[in-house]
Design a protein around this motif. Sequence first.
Motif, mmCIF file in Angstrom:
data_model
loop_
_atom_site.group_PDB
_atom_site.id
_atom_site.type_symbol
_atom_site.label_atom_id
_atom_site.label_comp_id
_atom_site.label_asym_id
_atom_site.label_seq_id
_atom_site.Cartn_x
_atom_site.Cartn_y
_atom_site.Cartn_z
ATOM 1 N N VAL A 142 -15.527 10.618 -11.048
ATOM 2 C CA VAL A 142 -16.239 9.353 -10.862
ATOM 3 C C VAL A 142 -15.273 8.338 -10.259
ATOM 4 C CG1 VAL A 142 -17.530 7.527 -12.006
ATOM 5 C CG2 VAL A 142 -17.747 9.893 -12.806
ATOM 6 N N TYR A 143 -15.659 7.804 -9.118
ATOM 7 C CA TYR A 143 -14.816 6.852 -8.391
ATOM 8 C C TYR A 143 -15.308 5.429 -8.611
ATOM 9 C CZ TYR A 143 -13.085 11.014 -6.087
ATOM 10 O OH TYR A 143 -12.535 12.237 -5.834
ATOM 11 N N PRO A 144 -14.406 4.454 -8.508
ATOM 12 C CA PRO A 144 -14.812 3.057 -8.700
ATOM 13 C C PRO A 144 -15.632 2.544 -7.522
ATOM 14 C CG PRO A 144 -12.504 3.163 -8.077
ATOM 15 C CD PRO A 144 -12.961 4.578 -8.272
ATOM 16 N N GLU A 145 -16.485 1.577 -7.826
ATOM 17 C CA GLU A 145 -17.297 0.924 -6.812
ATOM 18 C C GLU A 145 -16.480 -0.141 -6.100
ATOM 19 O OE1 GLU A 145 -21.647 -0.589 -7.224
ATOM 20 O OE2 GLU A 145 -20.318 -2.242 -7.807
ATOM 21 N N GLN A 146 -16.696 -0.280 -4.814
ATOM 22 C CA GLN A 146 -16.097 -1.338 -4.005
ATOM 23 C C GLN A 146 -17.216 -2.318 -3.671
ATOM 24 O OE1 GLN A 146 -12.792 -1.233 -2.467
ATOM 25 N NE2 GLN A 146 -12.429 0.367 -3.948
ATOM 26 N N ARG A 147 -17.095 -3.564 -4.090
ATOM 27 C CA ARG A 147 -18.092 -4.571 -3.717
ATOM 28 C C ARG A 147 -17.884 -4.942 -2.255
ATOM 29 N NH1 ARG A 147 -22.399 -4.236 -6.353
ATOM 30 N NH2 ARG A 147 -23.028 -6.269 -5.568
ATOM 31 N N VAL A 148 -18.980 -5.131 -1.540
ATOM 32 C CA VAL A 148 -18.922 -5.453 -0.119
ATOM 33 C C VAL A 148 -18.902 -6.965 0.047
ATOM 34 C CG1 VAL A 148 -20.087 -5.231 2.092
ATOM 35 C CG2 VAL A 148 -20.101 -3.312 0.490
ATOM 36 N N PRO A 149 -17.826 -7.525 0.612
ATOM 37 C CA PRO A 149 -17.734 -8.973 0.793
ATOM 38 C C PRO A 149 -18.880 -9.501 1.658
ATOM 39 C CG PRO A 149 -15.636 -7.899 1.311
ATOM 40 C CD PRO A 149 -16.654 -6.823 1.136
ATOM 41 N N GLY A 150 -19.524 -10.565 1.194
ATOM 42 C CA GLY A 150 -20.604 -11.179 1.942
ATOM 43 C C GLY A 150 -21.926 -10.447 1.876
ATOM 44 N N ALA A 151 -22.023 -9.403 1.069
ATOM 45 C CA ALA A 151 -23.265 -8.645 0.927
ATOM 46 C C ALA A 151 -23.555 -8.462 -0.555
ATOM 47 C CB ALA A 151 -23.147 -7.287 1.617
ATOM 48 N N ASP A 152 -24.789 -8.123 -0.854
ATOM 49 C CA ASP A 152 -25.201 -7.988 -2.252
ATOM 50 C C ASP A 152 -25.273 -6.520 -2.673
ATOM 51 O OD1 ASP A 152 -26.004 -8.813 -4.778
ATOM 52 O OD2 ASP A 152 -28.129 -8.796 -4.239
ATOM 53 N N PHE A 161 -6.561 16.654 7.767
ATOM 54 C CA PHE A 161 -7.209 15.478 8.333
ATOM 55 C C PHE A 161 -7.121 14.298 7.372
ATOM 56 C CE2 PHE A 161 -10.703 17.393 5.933
ATOM 57 C CZ PHE A 161 -11.298 16.305 5.325
ATOM 58 N N ALA A 162 -7.193 13.096 7.932
ATOM 59 C CA ALA A 162 -7.225 11.866 7.144
ATOM 60 C C ALA A 162 -8.035 10.845 7.926
ATOM 61 C CB ALA A 162 -5.812 11.340 6.888
ATOM 62 N N CYS A 163 -8.837 10.074 7.221
ATOM 63 C CA CYS A 163 -9.587 8.998 7.861
ATOM 64 C C CYS A 163 -9.968 7.971 6.804
ATOM 65 C CB CYS A 163 -10.814 9.528 8.585
ATOM 66 S SG CYS A 163 -11.761 10.708 7.653
ATOM 67 N N GLY A 164 -10.213 6.763 7.274
ATOM 68 C CA GLY A 164 -10.582 5.697 6.361
ATOM 69 C C GLY A 164 -11.444 4.678 7.072
ATOM 70 N N TRP A 165 -12.127 3.855 6.290
ATOM 71 C CA TRP A 165 -13.002 2.832 6.845
ATOM 72 C C TRP A 165 -13.168 1.710 5.839
ATOM 73 C CZ3 TRP A 165 -14.349 7.410 4.820
ATOM 74 C CH2 TRP A 165 -15.271 7.405 3.767
ATOM 75 N N ASP A 166 -13.568 0.546 6.358
ATOM 76 C CA ASP A 166 -13.843 -0.614 5.519
ATOM 77 C C ASP A 166 -15.283 -0.531 5.002
ATOM 78 O OD1 ASP A 166 -11.318 -1.772 5.970
ATOM 79 O OD2 ASP A 166 -12.021 -2.660 7.844
ATOM 80 N N VAL A 167 -15.483 -0.806 3.719
ATOM 81 C CA VAL A 167 -16.838 -0.729 3.160
ATOM 82 C C VAL A 167 -17.754 -1.792 3.759
ATOM 83 C CG1 VAL A 167 -16.133 0.407 1.017
ATOM 84 C CG2 VAL A 167 -16.250 -2.105 1.123
ATOM 85 N N VAL A 168 -17.196 -2.873 4.277
ATOM 86 C CA VAL A 168 -18.015 -3.923 4.882
ATOM 87 C C VAL A 168 -18.772 -3.395 6.107
ATOM 88 C CG1 VAL A 168 -16.255 -4.909 6.409
ATOM 89 C CG2 VAL A 168 -18.009 -6.391 5.412
ATOM 90 N N ASP A 169 -18.304 -2.309 6.717
ATOM 91 C CA ASP A 169 -18.990 -1.730 7.872
ATOM 92 C C ASP A 169 -20.425 -1.321 7.540
ATOM 93 O OD1 ASP A 169 -16.556 -2.050 9.111
ATOM 94 O OD2 ASP A 169 -16.129 0.086 9.300
ATOM 95 N N LEU A 170 -20.668 -0.931 6.291
ATOM 96 C CA LEU A 170 -22.018 -0.514 5.899
ATOM 97 C C LEU A 170 -22.984 -1.689 5.820
ATOM 98 C CD1 LEU A 170 -19.974 1.715 4.463
ATOM 99 C CD2 LEU A 170 -22.188 2.621 3.843
ATOM 100 N N ALA A 171 -22.460 -2.914 5.761
ATOM 101 C CA ALA A 171 -23.305 -4.100 5.691
ATOM 102 C C ALA A 171 -23.983 -4.389 7.025
ATOM 103 C CB ALA A 171 -22.491 -5.306 5.243
ATOM 104 N N ALA A 172 -23.547 -3.720 8.097
ATOM 105 C CA ALA A 172 -24.161 -3.929 9.411
ATOM 106 C C ALA A 172 -25.593 -3.425 9.438
ATOM 107 C CB ALA A 172 -23.337 -3.220 10.485
ATOM 108 N N TYR A 173 -25.961 -2.580 8.485
ATOM 109 C CA TYR A 173 -27.305 -2.017 8.438
ATOM 110 C C TYR A 173 -28.090 -2.675 7.324
ATOM 111 C CZ TYR A 173 -25.510 1.410 11.651
ATOM 112 O OH TYR A 173 -24.959 2.007 12.742
ATOM 113 N N ASP A 174 -29.126 -3.402 7.683
ATOM 114 C CA ASP A 174 -29.967 -4.100 6.710
ATOM 115 C C ASP A 174 -30.976 -3.147 6.102
ATOM 116 O OD1 ASP A 174 -28.727 -6.517 7.294
ATOM 117 O OD2 ASP A 174 -30.113 -6.931 8.939
ATOM 118 N N GLY A 175 -31.690 -3.663 5.119
ATOM 119 C CA GLY A 175 -32.818 -2.937 4.560
ATOM 120 C C GLY A 175 -32.494 -1.977 3.445
ATOM 121 N N PHE A 176 -31.413 -2.245 2.721
ATOM 122 C CA PHE A 176 -31.124 -1.391 1.576
ATOM 123 C C PHE A 176 -32.192 -1.576 0.518
ATOM 124 C CE2 PHE A 176 -26.790 -1.521 3.244
ATOM 125 C CZ PHE A 176 -26.485 -0.184 3.181
ATOM 126 N N GLY A 177 -32.617 -0.493 -0.076
ATOM 127 C CA GLY A 177 -33.502 -0.576 -1.221
ATOM 128 C C GLY A 177 -32.642 -0.722 -2.461
#
Length: 142
Positions: free
Chosen positions: A113-123, A64-80
């Motif tokens: 340990v994998y590198p962090e991907q910064r999410v464009p337009g999110a903090d 199997f193989a799959c991938g996604w854009d990290v910006v998709d996680l920005a659709a959910y607000d309220g990160f602590g």
Amino acid sequence: MGVPQVKPQAEVEQVWPRDGRIRVVGRLHGVDAGAGARWRLQLTRRSRTDHVLRYDADLDGARFACGWDVVDLAAYDGFGAADQWDLHLTDGARTLRVGRKLDDIRGKKAVMVYPEQRVPGADFGVRPYFTVEDNLSLECRS
């Protein structure tokens, strides 16, 4: 003495975090993929299990193989300060935790340990990591 049975799982072979995407490649073990079955990767937020992202998984036999854009996680607000998402592979009838258990590496959380991907337009940033049980998850941190 018989051959030990492998618990059905989605065994990770490669994780590719780069260019604002995360790609996971692996193999199904202990389960027949089923001809024509539609498998999907499911990301479930630990702190809010009603927050679920789904992506089609490409299957070639058991691979199997799959991938996604990290910006998709920005659709959910309220990160602590931090939040985690768990990865599963499902065909609707079966759900398999995505992880890496069939190698000789123990304690992957500290070793792989994998590198962090910064999410464009999110903090916040997103980083894949292995849990203490050698399952693959995502960590989101401000």
